[in-house]
Design a protein around this motif. Structure first.
Motif, PDB file in Angstrom:
ATOM      1  N   LEU B 290      69.264  35.453   9.393  1.00  0.00           N
ATOM      2  CA  LEU B 290      70.343  36.444   9.370  1.00  0.00           C
ATOM      3  C   LEU B 290      70.319  37.290  10.642  1.00  0.00           C
ATOM      4  CD1 LEU B 290      69.867  37.564   5.658  1.00  0.00           C
ATOM      5  CD2 LEU B 290      71.813  36.262   6.547  1.00  0.00           C
ATOM      6  N   ASN B 291      69.128  37.655  11.083  1.00  0.00           N
ATOM      7  CA  ASN B 291      69.007  38.524  12.266  1.00  0.00           C
ATOM      8  C   ASN B 291      69.750  37.966  13.468  1.00  0.00           C
ATOM      9  OD1 ASN B 291      67.483  40.341  10.893  1.00  0.00           O
ATOM     10  ND2 ASN B 291      65.505  39.603  11.647  1.00  0.00           N
ATOM     11  N   ALA B 292      69.751  36.639  13.581  1.00  0.00           N
ATOM     12  CA  ALA B 292      70.388  36.023  14.751  1.00  0.00           C
ATOM     13  C   ALA B 292      71.897  36.287  14.778  1.00  0.00           C
ATOM     14  CB  ALA B 292      70.125  34.521  14.736  1.00  0.00           C
ATOM     15  N   TYR B 293      72.472  36.683  13.646  1.00  0.00           N
ATOM     16  CA  TYR B 293      73.925  36.921  13.589  1.00  0.00           C
ATOM     17  C   TYR B 293      74.261  38.404  13.426  1.00  0.00           C
ATOM     18  CZ  TYR B 293      74.368  31.929  13.371  1.00  0.00           C
ATOM     19  OH  TYR B 293      74.315  30.593  13.701  1.00  0.00           O
ATOM     20  N   ARG B 294      73.266  39.237  13.646  1.00  0.00           N
ATOM     21  CA  ARG B 294      73.440  40.681  13.436  1.00  0.00           C
ATOM     22  C   ARG B 294      74.659  41.232  14.188  1.00  0.00           C
ATOM     23  NH1 ARG B 294      69.917  44.830  11.908  1.00  0.00           N
ATOM     24  NH2 ARG B 294      68.282  43.274  11.590  1.00  0.00           N
ATOM     25  N   GLY B 295      75.525  41.915  13.443  1.00  0.00           N
ATOM     26  CA  GLY B 295      76.665  42.595  14.073  1.00  0.00           C
ATOM     27  C   GLY B 295      77.735  41.678  14.635  1.00  0.00           C
ATOM     28  N   GLN B 296      77.786  40.410  14.175  1.00  0.00           N
ATOM     29  CA  GLN B 296      78.691  39.433  14.794  1.00  0.00           C
ATOM     30  C   GLN B 296      80.035  39.269  14.075  1.00  0.00           C
ATOM     31  OE1 GLN B 296      77.666  37.348  17.626  1.00  0.00           O
ATOM     32  NE2 GLN B 296      76.254  39.061  17.674  1.00  0.00           N
ATOM     33  N   LEU B 297      80.055  39.457  12.765  1.00  0.00           N
ATOM     34  CA  LEU B 297      81.229  39.011  11.998  1.00  0.00           C
ATOM     35  C   LEU B 297      82.194  40.163  11.692  1.00  0.00           C
ATOM     36  CD1 LEU B 297      79.464  36.623   9.443  1.00  0.00           C
ATOM     37  CD2 LEU B 297      80.150  36.189  11.801  1.00  0.00           C
ATOM     38  N   ASP B 298      83.466  39.788  11.527  1.00  0.00           N
ATOM     39  CA  ASP B 298      84.472  40.805  11.195  1.00  0.00           C
ATOM     40  C   ASP B 298      84.425  41.195   9.728  1.00  0.00           C
ATOM     41  OD1 ASP B 298      86.099  41.050  13.743  1.00  0.00           O
ATOM     42  OD2 ASP B 298      86.065  38.875  13.450  1.00  0.00           O
ATOM     43  N   TYR B 299      84.030  40.255   8.902  1.00  0.00           N
ATOM     44  CA  TYR B 299      84.063  40.486   7.457  1.00  0.00           C
ATOM     45  C   TYR B 299      83.110  39.504   6.814  1.00  0.00           C
ATOM     46  CZ  TYR B 299      85.797  40.579   2.662  1.00  0.00           C
ATOM     47  OH  TYR B 299      85.878  40.684   1.301  1.00  0.00           O
ATOM     48  N   MET B 300      82.608  39.868   5.645  1.00  0.00           N
ATOM     49  CA  MET B 300      81.755  38.924   4.918  1.00  0.00           C
ATOM     50  C   MET B 300      81.935  39.092   3.424  1.00  0.00           C
ATOM     51  SD  MET B 300      77.813  38.036   5.604  1.00  0.00           S
ATOM     52  CE  MET B 300      76.931  36.732   4.744  1.00  0.00           C
ATOM     53  N   ILE B 301      81.884  37.966   2.735  1.00  0.00           N
ATOM     54  CA  ILE B 301      81.921  37.970   1.277  1.00  0.00           C
ATOM     55  C   ILE B 301      80.648  37.296   0.784  1.00  0.00           C
ATOM     56  CG2 ILE B 301      83.271  35.816   1.202  1.00  0.00           C
ATOM     57  CD1 ILE B 301      84.678  36.888  -1.284  1.00  0.00           C
ATOM     58  N   ASN B 302      80.021  37.914  -0.212  1.00  0.00           N
ATOM     59  CA  ASN B 302      78.784  37.355  -0.749  1.00  0.00           C
ATOM     60  C   ASN B 302      78.986  37.015  -2.215  1.00  0.00           C
ATOM     61  OD1 ASN B 302      76.140  37.004  -1.867  1.00  0.00           O
ATOM     62  ND2 ASN B 302      75.343  37.907   0.016  1.00  0.00           N
ATOM     63  N   THR B 303      78.745  35.748  -2.542  1.00  0.00           N
ATOM     64  CA  THR B 303      78.997  35.278  -3.911  1.00  0.00           C
ATOM     65  C   THR B 303      77.719  35.103  -4.712  1.00  0.00           C
ATOM     66  OG1 THR B 303      78.789  32.901  -3.514  1.00  0.00           O
ATOM     67  CG2 THR B 303      80.903  33.914  -2.931  1.00  0.00           C
ATOM     68  N   ASP B 309      68.752  40.748  -0.946  1.00  0.00           N
ATOM     69  CA  ASP B 309      68.669  41.882  -0.021  1.00  0.00           C
ATOM     70  C   ASP B 309      70.055  42.150   0.576  1.00  0.00           C
ATOM     71  OD1 ASP B 309      68.202  43.658   2.047  1.00  0.00           O
ATOM     72  OD2 ASP B 309      66.368  42.667   2.708  1.00  0.00           O
ATOM     73  N   VAL B 310      70.778  43.060  -0.017  1.00  0.00           N
ATOM     74  CA  VAL B 310      72.166  43.329   0.385  1.00  0.00           C
ATOM     75  C   VAL B 310      72.251  43.732   1.854  1.00  0.00           C
ATOM     76  CG1 VAL B 310      74.120  44.907   0.085  1.00  0.00           C
ATOM     77  CG2 VAL B 310      72.948  43.972  -1.923  1.00  0.00           C
ATOM     78  N   ALA B 311      71.419  44.683   2.249  1.00  0.00           N
ATOM     79  CA  ALA B 311      71.551  45.220   3.609  1.00  0.00           C
ATOM     80  C   ALA B 311      71.268  44.161   4.664  1.00  0.00           C
ATOM     81  CB  ALA B 311      70.637  46.428   3.785  1.00  0.00           C
ATOM     82  N   ALA B 312      70.344  43.234   4.362  1.00  0.00           N
ATOM     83  CA  ALA B 312      70.033  42.177   5.331  1.00  0.00           C
ATOM     84  C   ALA B 312      71.256  41.293   5.558  1.00  0.00           C
ATOM     85  CB  ALA B 312      68.853  41.345   4.832  1.00  0.00           C
ATOM     86  N   TYR B 313      71.940  40.955   4.481  1.00  0.00           N
ATOM     87  CA  TYR B 313      73.158  40.139   4.624  1.00  0.00           C
ATOM     88  C   TYR B 313      74.283  40.956   5.271  1.00  0.00           C
ATOM     89  CZ  TYR B 313      71.622  35.901   2.182  1.00  0.00           C
ATOM     90  OH  TYR B 313      70.989  34.727   1.848  1.00  0.00           O
ATOM     91  N   ALA B 314      74.424  42.208   4.844  1.00  0.00           N
ATOM     92  CA  ALA B 314      75.509  43.040   5.390  1.00  0.00           C
ATOM     93  C   ALA B 314      75.353  43.226   6.899  1.00  0.00           C
ATOM     94  CB  ALA B 314      75.537  44.395   4.690  1.00  0.00           C
ATOM     95  N   SER B 315      74.107  43.135   7.386  1.00  0.00           N
ATOM     96  CA  SER B 315      73.867  43.418   8.805  1.00  0.00           C
ATOM     97  C   SER B 315      74.528  42.409   9.729  1.00  0.00           C
ATOM     98  CB  SER B 315      72.361  43.452   9.093  1.00  0.00           C
ATOM     99  OG  SER B 315      71.831  42.140   9.030  1.00  0.00           O
ATOM    100  N   VAL B 316      74.981  41.283   9.220  1.00  0.00           N
ATOM    101  CA  VAL B 316      75.646  40.318  10.106  1.00  0.00           C
ATOM    102  C   VAL B 316      77.091  40.731  10.407  1.00  0.00           C
ATOM    103  CG1 VAL B 316      74.173  38.438   9.278  1.00  0.00           C
ATOM    104  CG2 VAL B 316      76.475  38.695   8.356  1.00  0.00           C
ATOM    105  N   VAL B 317      77.583  41.734   9.700  1.00  0.00           N
ATOM    106  CA  VAL B 317      78.946  42.223   9.962  1.00  0.00           C
ATOM    107  C   VAL B 317      78.895  43.261  11.087  1.00  0.00           C
ATOM    108  CG1 VAL B 317      80.933  43.422   8.929  1.00  0.00           C
ATOM    109  CG2 VAL B 317      79.615  41.763   7.585  1.00  0.00           C
ATOM    110  N   LYS B 318      79.973  43.323  11.844  1.00  0.00           N
ATOM    111  CA  LYS B 318      80.075  44.304  12.928  1.00  0.00           C
ATOM    112  C   LYS B 318      80.020  45.733  12.371  1.00  0.00           C
ATOM    113  CE  LYS B 318      83.064  41.446  15.846  1.00  0.00           C
ATOM    114  NZ  LYS B 318      84.453  41.175  16.272  1.00  0.00           N
TER     115      LYS B 318
END
Lengths: 406, 406
Positions: B290-303, B309-318
């Motif tokens: 996940l770290n490799a994509y930190r701050g990269q995406l415009d939006y994310m949906i988690n199913t 770990d919510v914050a770890a996944y959320a961290s890939v969003v800008k």
């Protein structure tokens, strides 16, 4: 100004039996360094008259109150700080206030710690020396330091998102620091501190040192998200947790013209909070107290530094509104009921202090708008009692350590 | 169309040893009701030719697969449904697909349950009777039902925020229901269902029943937040958890022109997910992925329907972007590291299915854009094996129960 907002050397609310002894110690301590220092917060020129300039490259001797283990008990400690580098300033500390974060970190609630460690990241004082590159401050200036003491000032992250998000930033205490003789940064419950100039702010003459101190963390931590929310006159703003941070959030939101709804678990705070300008004070003695406000507010900030039911509090915000967490509980962990969060349709985020521009802004804003924290000045020897009071929620609302008593 | 997207009566991936026996049962079961029903998904007119109209005010006899305790084991059950009221329709169910929510609820992961209880909220079939006020459907129409079966259609909450947020709404199974002979609503792993007309949607002829079924929950649950995000061509969209919901989220986002980044813990799904149109598939075998994509995406949906770990996944969003949770784990509870969430500056929210307009929209959208879920049709007798497969993450990607085998 001071008389209006400040309770000088007030008793620590939950521990009256120890107060007389503490008061004697306080008088003793202050008498040892002279009456002039008693006024240092009000008359900085007296205190800044004769700092001894440190020799270049020489460690700075300091005294402070440190934790020696995770018991959360602080004791006096003599230690050394790093020399004043070319971009650094040395500050003779006048006052440092007590943040719940100090307690969490010293007790290892967030992560294992290196000891001895001096807490404190709401620091004000007088510049006693400056490095050769420093133009932002000169000796004798009034200066404040918050949660950051070193790092880059101009990397992409610092300039685009704020210094607090830069991996190069060093936080004020407990942060690994090769240049520190103790290997970590040491905080502000101490007689002095060395910081990079960029990480100090100017404290105008119009605010006392002791009243400025809490603005450096509690102030900017609540100001920054309120600023980002772009709070408008008439907005309904919730503040949950009315302690050091929350009472400033109430005052700041009121100053922006918001209708403030304050949520507290302490019935004894209701009158105070109304006096701060809140439109309503809600004593949260059961979830039903929150349900009555479901979907009502435009924005909400939660300062609780303990685990709590995030979605229940967030539900008082209107659908598609924002709810911001600024308190940091044990392990930094809050638990969220995803179903309840979905039912509220509220956006949940968290905010970490503020950047250096915002830190200067909050000080200047409070001066301009005559906003002051509610403080109780204490001698350093009362620090352990003060911590107990913070934990028991009897602080009203920020303890400020008079550094002349260290 | 069907051959392209569908794996008729496919083996349940993790349980080959039981497959032959199940297949025999399946053939036996289907032969008992005639070959015509085998084609009911494709040729609805055959199936709708001769429904027996229920007598007014008379309970409706039904057969289904029910949980009898929180073991999560389903057994055949005969029960009665409420009469067809003036605003209701009776649907002869053709197919019902399996959602992870069915498993959570029957096992009591969210709350204690009343048993027997029939799960299933992805339901398609043919209208067999209509109440006297019903104009939306007529007998013989193809109809679909999702997570809601009754309630108000026009209260303030329903019209402003969606029926799923109205306190008057009854969910499809396990919801207290005075009109139901069993005292609760009973879901779609059954031969028929009675619903208020407003809570059923039209299923166009251009999509098979069995492919339409998963759209009623998995489809609308991912479509609704993507629609609210106002997804634009070229946006970088993350999808985490590529199961029944996630694989549809990938297809929907791709159809909107997004660059889709799919995060899965199953390396065996990579080729499939690329075929769905994802630009990148990231196997999350450690936080570093996940770290490799930190701050990269415009939006994310988690199913993900489990704690994570919510914050770890959320961290890939800008920073200042949005991250939406749609999966519902045990107790509905996710834990969030507030410090990490603050460091990402991402807004976290959760979304609950979608409203009835969106439920119709997703069906029509998928027809128009030729989007189909990946399904495996199974006989009802395989339902317990299918549930095991869903839990073990070996489903590819939605099991659909052929209701003619009940």
């Amino acid at each position: 100004m001071c008389e209006k907002h400040q309770h000088q050397s007030a008793a620590i609310a939950d521990n009256h039996e120890g107060h007389d002894a503490s008061r004697r110690k306080f008088i003793h301590a202050t008498s040892a360094v002279g009456a002039g220092v008693m006024l240092s917060g009000l008359v900085p020129s007296l205190a800044t008259a004769a700092p001894l300039a440190p020799k270049p490259g020489e460690n700075i001797k300091s005294k402070g109150y440190a934790a020696f283990d995770d018991s959360g008990f602080l004791k006096p400690w003599e230690f050394e700080r790093r020399p004043v580098g070319d971009d650094d300033i040395l500050i003779d500390i006048k006052f440092a206030s007590i943040c719940h974060s100090d307690i969490h970190q010293m007790k290892g609630h967030w992560a294992p710690q290196q000891y001895p460690q001096v807490p404190g990241h709401e620091i004000v004082g007088v510049v006693a020396a400056v490095g050769k590159n420093v133009t932002k401050f000169k000796v004798g200036d009034r200066a404040g330091v918050g949660c950051m003491v070193d790092g880059c000032a101009d990397c992409d992250t610092s300039t685009s998102r704020g210094e607090q998000y830069s991996p190069q930033t060093k936080f004020t205490y407990g942060h690994p620091d090769d240049r520190s003789p103790t290997g970590i940064t040491q905080g502000g419950y101490a007689t002095n501190i060395v910081v990079r100039d960029h990480f100090a702010v100017h404290i105008p003459e119009a605010i006392s040192f002791e009243e400025a101190a809490p603005l450096l963390c509690a102030g900017v931590t609540t100001y920054s998200p309120l600023l980002k929310f772009n709070l408008k006159k008439g907005d309904k703003v919730g503040v949950a947790g009315i302690g050091g941070l929350g009472h400033l959030a109430v005052k700041l939101a009121v100053s922006k013209g918001a209708e403030v709804y304050a949520f507290t678990t302490s019935p004894g705070k209701v009158a105070d909070i109304k006096a701060f300008g809140a439109k309503e004070v809600i004593v949260v003695d059961s979830p039903a107290a929150l349900n009555a406000y479901r979907g009502q507010l435009d924005y909400m900030i939660n300062t609780l530094p303990v685990a709590y039911d995030v979605a229940a509090y967030a539900s008082v915000v209107k659908p598609f509104g924002t709810y911001t967490q600024v308190g940091m509980p044990n392990g930094f962990t809050v638990s969220v009921n995803a179903l309840a969060l979905s039912a509220s349709q509220v956006n949940f985020n968290a905010s970490l202090i503020g950047d250096m521009k915002e830190t200067q802004d909050i000080v200047d804003y409070c001066v301009k708008h005559d906003i002051r924290p509610e403080i109780q000045v204490i001698p350093a020897s009362d620090v352990n009692k003060a911590w107990e009071s913070v934990i028991k929620k009897t602080a009203r609302y920020r303890y400020v350590i008079d550094s002349s008593t260290i």
